[in-house]
Design a protein around this motif. Structure first.
Motif, PDB file in Angstrom:
ATOM      1  N   ASN A  51       0.801  -1.228   0.000  1.00 51.31           N
ATOM      2  CA  ASN A  51       0.000   0.000   0.000  1.00 51.31           C
ATOM      3  C   ASN A  51       0.831   1.272   0.000  1.00 51.31           C
ATOM      4  O   ASN A  51       0.270   2.372  -0.027  1.00 51.31           O
ATOM      5  CB  ASN A  51      -0.942   0.012   1.202  1.00 51.31           C
ATOM      6  CG  ASN A  51      -2.064  -0.973   1.046  1.00 51.31           C
ATOM      7  OD1 ASN A  51      -2.622  -1.113  -0.031  1.00 51.31           O
ATOM      8  ND2 ASN A  51      -2.396  -1.681   2.106  1.00 51.31           N
ATOM      9  N   CYS A  52       2.146   1.140   0.030  1.00 52.18           N
ATOM     10  CA  CYS A  52       3.018   2.319   0.092  1.00 52.18           C
ATOM     11  C   CYS A  52       2.905   3.140  -1.198  1.00 52.18           C
ATOM     12  O   CYS A  52       3.045   2.612  -2.303  1.00 52.18           O
ATOM     13  CB  CYS A  52       4.466   1.853   0.317  1.00 52.18           C
ATOM     14  SG  CYS A  52       5.574   3.199   0.668  1.00 52.18           S
ATOM     15  N   ARG A  53       2.639   4.417  -1.042  1.00 49.32           N
ATOM     16  CA  ARG A  53       2.435   5.308  -2.195  1.00 49.32           C
ATOM     17  C   ARG A  53       3.727   6.068  -2.509  1.00 49.32           C
ATOM     18  O   ARG A  53       3.945   7.168  -2.003  1.00 49.32           O
ATOM     19  CB  ARG A  53       1.291   6.268  -1.900  1.00 49.32           C
ATOM     20  CG  ARG A  53      -0.010   5.548  -1.685  1.00 49.32           C
ATOM     21  CD  ARG A  53      -1.185   6.424  -1.375  1.00 49.32           C
ATOM     22  NE  ARG A  53      -0.888   7.841  -1.185  1.00 49.32           N
ATOM     23  CZ  ARG A  53      -1.754   8.757  -0.848  1.00 49.32           C
ATOM     24  NH1 ARG A  53      -3.011   8.416  -0.669  1.00 49.32           N
ATOM     25  NH2 ARG A  53      -1.415  10.002  -0.676  1.00 49.32           N
ATOM     26  N   VAL A  54       4.549   5.486  -3.351  1.00 48.74           N
ATOM     27  CA  VAL A  54       5.828   6.116  -3.686  1.00 48.74           C
ATOM     28  C   VAL A  54       6.050   6.260  -5.191  1.00 48.74           C
ATOM     29  O   VAL A  54       7.135   6.640  -5.622  1.00 48.74           O
ATOM     30  CB  VAL A  54       7.025   5.365  -3.064  1.00 48.74           C
ATOM     31  CG1 VAL A  54       6.973   5.431  -1.556  1.00 48.74           C
ATOM     32  CG2 VAL A  54       7.108   3.941  -3.560  1.00 48.74           C
ATOM     33  N   PHE A  55       5.015   5.973  -5.983  1.00 46.91           N
ATOM     34  CA  PHE A  55       5.135   6.160  -7.424  1.00 46.91           C
ATOM     35  C   PHE A  55       4.534   7.503  -7.792  1.00 46.91           C
ATOM     36  O   PHE A  55       3.562   7.950  -7.184  1.00 46.91           O
ATOM     37  CB  PHE A  55       4.435   5.019  -8.175  1.00 46.91           C
ATOM     38  CG  PHE A  55       5.105   3.698  -7.974  1.00 46.91           C
ATOM     39  CD1 PHE A  55       6.156   3.312  -8.790  1.00 46.91           C
ATOM     40  CD2 PHE A  55       4.704   2.853  -6.950  1.00 46.91           C
ATOM     41  CE1 PHE A  55       6.789   2.098  -8.592  1.00 46.91           C
ATOM     42  CE2 PHE A  55       5.325   1.639  -6.751  1.00 46.91           C
ATOM     43  CZ  PHE A  55       6.377   1.260  -7.572  1.00 46.91           C
ATOM     44  N   ASP A  67      -0.332  -1.025  -6.872  1.00 48.63           N
ATOM     45  CA  ASP A  67      -1.435  -1.491  -7.712  1.00 48.63           C
ATOM     46  C   ASP A  67      -1.877  -0.437  -8.709  1.00 48.63           C
ATOM     47  O   ASP A  67      -2.290  -0.757  -9.817  1.00 48.63           O
ATOM     48  CB  ASP A  67      -2.616  -1.983  -6.873  1.00 48.63           C
ATOM     49  CG  ASP A  67      -3.282  -0.902  -6.044  1.00 48.63           C
ATOM     50  OD1 ASP A  67      -2.599   0.060  -5.652  1.00 48.63           O
ATOM     51  OD2 ASP A  67      -4.494  -1.040  -5.757  1.00 48.63           O
ATOM     52  N   GLN A  68      -1.750   0.843  -8.355  1.00 51.87           N
ATOM     53  CA  GLN A  68      -2.162   1.918  -9.254  1.00 51.87           C
ATOM     54  C   GLN A  68      -1.255   2.056 -10.464  1.00 51.87           C
ATOM     55  O   GLN A  68      -1.664   2.628 -11.469  1.00 51.87           O
ATOM     56  CB  GLN A  68      -2.240   3.242  -8.496  1.00 51.87           C
ATOM     57  CG  GLN A  68      -3.375   3.265  -7.486  1.00 51.87           C
ATOM     58  CD  GLN A  68      -3.349   4.517  -6.639  1.00 51.87           C
ATOM     59  OE1 GLN A  68      -2.373   4.801  -5.960  1.00 51.87           O
ATOM     60  NE2 GLN A  68      -4.437   5.268  -6.680  1.00 51.87           N
ATOM     61  N   VAL A  69      -0.032   1.539 -10.375  1.00 50.65           N
ATOM     62  CA  VAL A  69       0.887   1.613 -11.513  1.00 50.65           C
ATOM     63  C   VAL A  69       1.083   0.242 -12.167  1.00 50.65           C
ATOM     64  O   VAL A  69       1.878   0.101 -13.093  1.00 50.65           O
ATOM     65  CB  VAL A  69       2.261   2.217 -11.116  1.00 50.65           C
ATOM     66  CG1 VAL A  69       2.098   3.641 -10.616  1.00 50.65           C
ATOM     67  CG2 VAL A  69       2.991   1.351 -10.107  1.00 50.65           C
ATOM     68  N   GLY A  70       0.353  -0.768 -11.692  1.00 58.33           N
ATOM     69  CA  GLY A  70       0.477  -2.103 -12.261  1.00 58.33           C
ATOM     70  C   GLY A  70       1.829  -2.737 -11.982  1.00 58.33           C
ATOM     71  O   GLY A  70       2.337  -3.510 -12.798  1.00 58.33           O
ATOM     72  N   GLY A  71       2.392  -2.427 -10.821  1.00 62.29           N
ATOM     73  CA  GLY A  71       3.733  -2.904 -10.481  1.00 62.29           C
ATOM     74  C   GLY A  71       3.776  -4.329  -9.975  1.00 62.29           C
ATOM     75  O   GLY A  71       2.750  -4.914  -9.604  1.00 62.29           O
ATOM     76  N   SER A  72       4.980  -4.882  -9.981  1.00 61.64           N
ATOM     77  CA  SER A  72       5.243  -6.238  -9.509  1.00 61.64           C
ATOM     78  C   SER A  72       6.254  -6.204  -8.379  1.00 61.64           C
ATOM     79  O   SER A  72       6.832  -5.155  -8.081  1.00 61.64           O
ATOM     80  CB  SER A  72       5.810  -7.088 -10.652  1.00 61.64           C
ATOM     81  OG  SER A  72       4.926  -7.121 -11.735  1.00 61.64           O
TER      82      SER A  72
END
Length: 147
Positions: A51-55, A67-72
């Motif tokens: 849940n960390c918002r660093v993008f 999840d908002q950037v579709g990351g892995s």
């Protein structure tokens, strides 16, 4: 539990000359397990990291989560995060023994998968070469003792 989390453009792990895990945008996670860690701690750590918002959002601010950037995720076991550095040669008696650490390492990754993330990984106790293209760079330290 301790985790060093790096925002990456890409990352991979190689074991015995073979790439065993590879991701694009996301997090490279070096995960250390301590002897007092539990399944509950593993779940909480996974939730916190995922849940960390660093993008960066459209305004260039760190406001988006994985999840908002579709990351892995690429998760690497890292017992050295519990090193005792009082002497010149590190000691590792503060890290969890494999019989505790392996199931919690697996639990952490399964919690991330359950949240819908693609999770790649290394091999517990293997000699690994880890490659990353750091983004930012942004690197964060998570410690369950501080959560």
């Amino acid at each position: 539990m301790r985790a060093v989390v790096t925002r990456v453009k890409e990352a991979s792990v190689v074991i015995e000359g073979k790439t065993t895990g590879k991701i694009g945008q996301g997090f490279l996670i070096l995960l250390g397990i301590g002897p007092e860690d539990t399944e509950s701690i593993a779940d909480k750590m996974a939730e916190k990291i995922c849940n960390c918002r660093v993008f960066e959002d459209e305004n260039g601010k760190m406001n988006l989560s994985l999840d908002q950037v579709g990351g892995s995720l690429l998760v690497i076991s890292q017992f050295t995060l519990y090193a005792d550095l009082k002497k010149r040669r590190p000691g590792f008696s503060h890290a969890a023994k494999p019989e505790l650490a392996v199931p919690l390492y697996e639990r952490f990754m399964e919690t991330c998968r359950a949240r819908g993330f693609a999770v790649e990984h290394g091999e517990f106790a293997a000699d690994m070469q880890v490659y990353s293209v750091n983004d930012g760079p942004v690197t964060l330290l998570f410690d369950s003792a501080e959560m």
